[in-house]
Design an enzyme around this catalytic site. Structure first.
Site, PDB file in Angstrom:
ATOM      1  N   HIS A 101       0.873  -1.168   0.000  1.00 10.23           N
ATOM      2  CA  HIS A 101       0.000   0.000   0.000  1.00 10.23           C
ATOM      3  C   HIS A 101       0.918   1.228   0.000  1.00 10.23           C
ATOM      4  CE1 HIS A 101      -2.431  -3.075   2.094  1.00 10.23           C
ATOM      5  NE2 HIS A 101      -3.496  -2.437   1.633  1.00 10.23           N
ATOM      6  N   ASP A 104       2.198   2.099   3.342  1.00 17.81           N
ATOM      7  CA  ASP A 104       3.152   1.146   3.928  1.00 17.81           C
ATOM      8  C   ASP A 104       4.581   1.607   3.702  1.00 17.81           C
ATOM      9  OD1 ASP A 104       0.995  -0.577   4.402  1.00 17.81           O
ATOM     10  OD2 ASP A 104       1.311  -1.654   2.518  1.00 17.81           O
ATOM     11  N   GLU A 232     -10.458  -6.870  -4.696  1.00 20.90           N
ATOM     12  CA  GLU A 232     -10.346  -7.882  -3.646  1.00 20.90           C
ATOM     13  C   GLU A 232     -11.631  -7.906  -2.821  1.00 20.90           C
ATOM     14  OE1 GLU A 232      -7.651  -8.565   0.344  1.00 20.90           O
ATOM     15  OE2 GLU A 232      -6.654  -7.877  -1.496  1.00 20.90           O
ATOM     16  N   GLU A 268      -8.769 -13.369  -1.433  1.00 15.39           N
ATOM     17  CA  GLU A 268      -8.110 -13.669  -0.154  1.00 15.39           C
ATOM     18  C   GLU A 268      -8.867 -14.778   0.562  1.00 15.39           C
ATOM     19  OE1 GLU A 268      -7.450 -11.741   4.215  1.00 15.39           O
ATOM     20  OE2 GLU A 268      -6.968 -10.453   2.506  1.00 15.39           O
ATOM     21  N   ASP A 296      -4.430 -13.563  -2.363  1.00 15.15           N
ATOM     22  CA  ASP A 296      -3.814 -13.223  -1.081  1.00 15.15           C
ATOM     23  C   ASP A 296      -3.864 -14.478  -0.224  1.00 15.15           C
ATOM     24  OD1 ASP A 296      -3.239 -10.668  -1.777  1.00 15.15           O
ATOM     25  OD2 ASP A 296      -4.385  -9.707  -0.199  1.00 15.15           O
ATOM     26  N   ASP A 307     -10.940 -10.965  10.737  1.00 14.99           N
ATOM     27  CA  ASP A 307      -9.879 -11.271   9.770  1.00 14.99           C
ATOM     28  C   ASP A 307      -8.558 -11.480  10.513  1.00 14.99           C
ATOM     29  OD1 ASP A 307      -8.570 -11.560   7.397  1.00 14.99           O
ATOM     30  OD2 ASP A 307      -9.101  -9.616   6.584  1.00 14.99           O
ATOM     31  N   ASP A 309      -5.806 -13.217   9.428  1.00 13.20           N
ATOM     32  CA  ASP A 309      -4.636 -13.146   8.539  1.00 13.20           C
ATOM     33  C   ASP A 309      -3.494 -14.039   9.009  1.00 13.20           C
ATOM     34  OD1 ASP A 309      -5.737 -11.370   6.700  1.00 13.20           O
ATOM     35  OD2 ASP A 309      -5.159  -9.624   7.881  1.00 13.20           O
ATOM     36  N   ASP A 339      -0.603 -12.382   2.432  1.00 11.43           N
ATOM     37  CA  ASP A 339      -1.265 -11.366   3.245  1.00 11.43           C
ATOM     38  C   ASP A 339      -1.473 -11.969   4.634  1.00 11.43           C
ATOM     39  OD1 ASP A 339      -2.655  -9.254   4.212  1.00 11.43           O
ATOM     40  OD2 ASP A 339      -4.415  -9.509   2.950  1.00 11.43           O
TER      41      ASP A 339
END
Length: 441
Positions: A101, A104, A232, A268, A296, A307, A309, A339
């Site tokens: 991103h 980021d 996404e 994802e 992802d 979520d 992850d 991800d």
């Protein structure tokens, strides 16, 4: 400058019987499967956000991660150290792609103009490291959800000024992605949804989201950006309902707004779980619609409603995911972006490597099994047999459009259809066969 992970060497493929933890047991990057190397099939990517920006915080506690690159108070120095740490991680793991991103890679400043200057400075650093290592950018995207200005959404905000800011932010992120040779650009509607319909003009919000995506397509053509656009899907969190709920919803939206030929899906696994779908379901819907683009790779906890992850270690999911990818013809501009983040209690820097090794090995094993299933036509032969009634007789007339209600009624009057005349689905048999392939191939 000295190594950040000086105690960790390059991770090597050591094979299934290996007793080392910092080694691959299944991921052999140059091994050929169905005519391509593992690394070309899998196209692994490092997620910049979780790997380099994650602090280990959750809803009930502050960060726990021990990261040397976050020790400085100088935000631009921190950004420089993240670049160094990220490329060292990728080099040592043999990962050839990364994703980011905009926020980021460079911290946001007080003004958009200054923020864009910071992005350009860090892009210089990234470009230099990419040239040195040969590592490539899989895709870029914009963080249009963290800053408080996006409290009501970005493209779907009730405030025109916020829409304008989001458009400017996406424009710059696309320019940086193009500059770095990014193979794609992802739209994830982090706050493109609503909390209550009592204060929401849903029609205007959806129309504006369509307008934003059309602007992106038009600007890509103007600047010569050839990368693939992705959306996404995610059903909820942080908003109660997000407009990109699942793959079927997104495809319907794209067709409604004349964008179906410009976008593919970035699926994802954890988002599929939140939508009450399996990972394979979302991939299958994408594949049969010709819109499976990128993945992802992570997993969620079925006992938790958010979520999480986690790094993917579910071999069943990885086999069935790679089955869909291979059946779609494999990745082109997409790949497997992790991800995923180490758990809050796994705060040591080395845990980053353990997580990636686990995920990479899981998908490597999944690739091997999926390829063998396809080569042996395990599912295809059973599916062909199960639907064989549509290949001749009345079934063929249905498929060809020759039969209508009158013809089908006349046919049905002569038939006594009971369960005893039907073919068994053989689900348990197929699940057992899948087990056998996972255990032995």
């Amino acid at each position: 400058m000295s190594e950040i992970f000086a105690n960790i060497g390059k991770i090597q493929y050591k094979g299934e019987g290996c007793g080392e933890e910092l080694a691959f047991r299944y991921y052999n990057p140059d091994e050929k499967i169905m005519g391509r190397t593992m690394k070309d099939h899998l196209r692994f990517a490092m997620s910049y956000w979780h790997t380099l920006c994650g602090e280990g915080s959750d809803q009930f506690g502050s960060g726990t991660m021990q990261r040397s690159w976050t020790s400085t108070e100088d935000e631009m120095k921190k950004a420089e150290l993240k670049v160094k740490a990220g490329f060292e991680i990728m080099e040592k793991l043999g990962i050839e792609y990364y994703c980011f991103h905009d926020r980021d890679i460079a911290p946001e400043a007080d003004t958009l103009e200054e923020t864009n200057k910071r992005l350009d400075i860090v892009a210089d650093m990234l470009e230099k490291e990419m040239k040195r290592t040969g590592i490539k950018l899989l895709w870029g995207t914009s963080n249009c959800f963290t800053n408080p200005r996006f409290v009501h959404g970005a493209a779907t905000s009730s405030e025109a000024d916020v829409f304008a800011h989001a458009a400017a932010q996406v424009k710059k992120a696309m320019e940086v992605t193009k500059r770095l040779g990014g193979e794609g650009y992802v739209f994830w509607g982090g706050r493109e949804g609503y909390e209550t319909l009592l204060n929401t003009d849903m029609k205007l919000e959806l129309d504006n989201l369509g307008r934003m995506l059309h602007m992106a397509v038009d600007y890509a053509a103007k600047i010569g950006f050839k990368g693939q656009f992705y959306i996404e899907p995610k059903p909820k969190e942080p908003t109660k309902h997000q407009y990109d709920f699942d793959t079927a919803t997104v495809i319907s939206f794209l067709r409604q707004y004349g964008l179906a030929d410009k976008f593919k899906m970035n699926i994802e696994a954890n988002h599929a779980t939140l939508a009450s779908h399996t990972f394979q379901h979302e991939l299958r819907v994408s594949r049969i619609n010709g819109m499976l683009g990128s993945i992802d790779a992570n997993q969620g906890d079925l006992l938790l409603g958010w979520d999480t992850d986690q790094f993917p270690v579910n071999i069943y999911d990885s086999v069935l995911a790679m089955y869909e990818v291979l059946m779609a013809g494999g990745f082109t501009t997409g790949g497997l972006n992790f991800d995923a983040k180490a758990r809050r209690a796994s705060f040591d820097p080395s845990d980053i490597f353990y997580g990636y090794i686990a995920g990479m090995d899981t998908f490597a094993k999944g690739l091997r099994v999926a390829a063998k299933l396809i080569e042996d036509k395990v599912f295809e032969k059973n599916i062909e047999k199960r639907y064989s009634s549509f290949g001749s007789g009345i079934g063929k007339d249905i498929v060809s459009g020759k039969a209508g209600f009158e013809e089908l009624e006349a046919y049905a009057m002569k038939k006594n259809v009971t369960v005893s005349t039907l073919m068994s689905g053989r689900q348990e048999m197929l699940e057992n066969i899948l087990n056998q392939y996972i255990f032995t191939k």
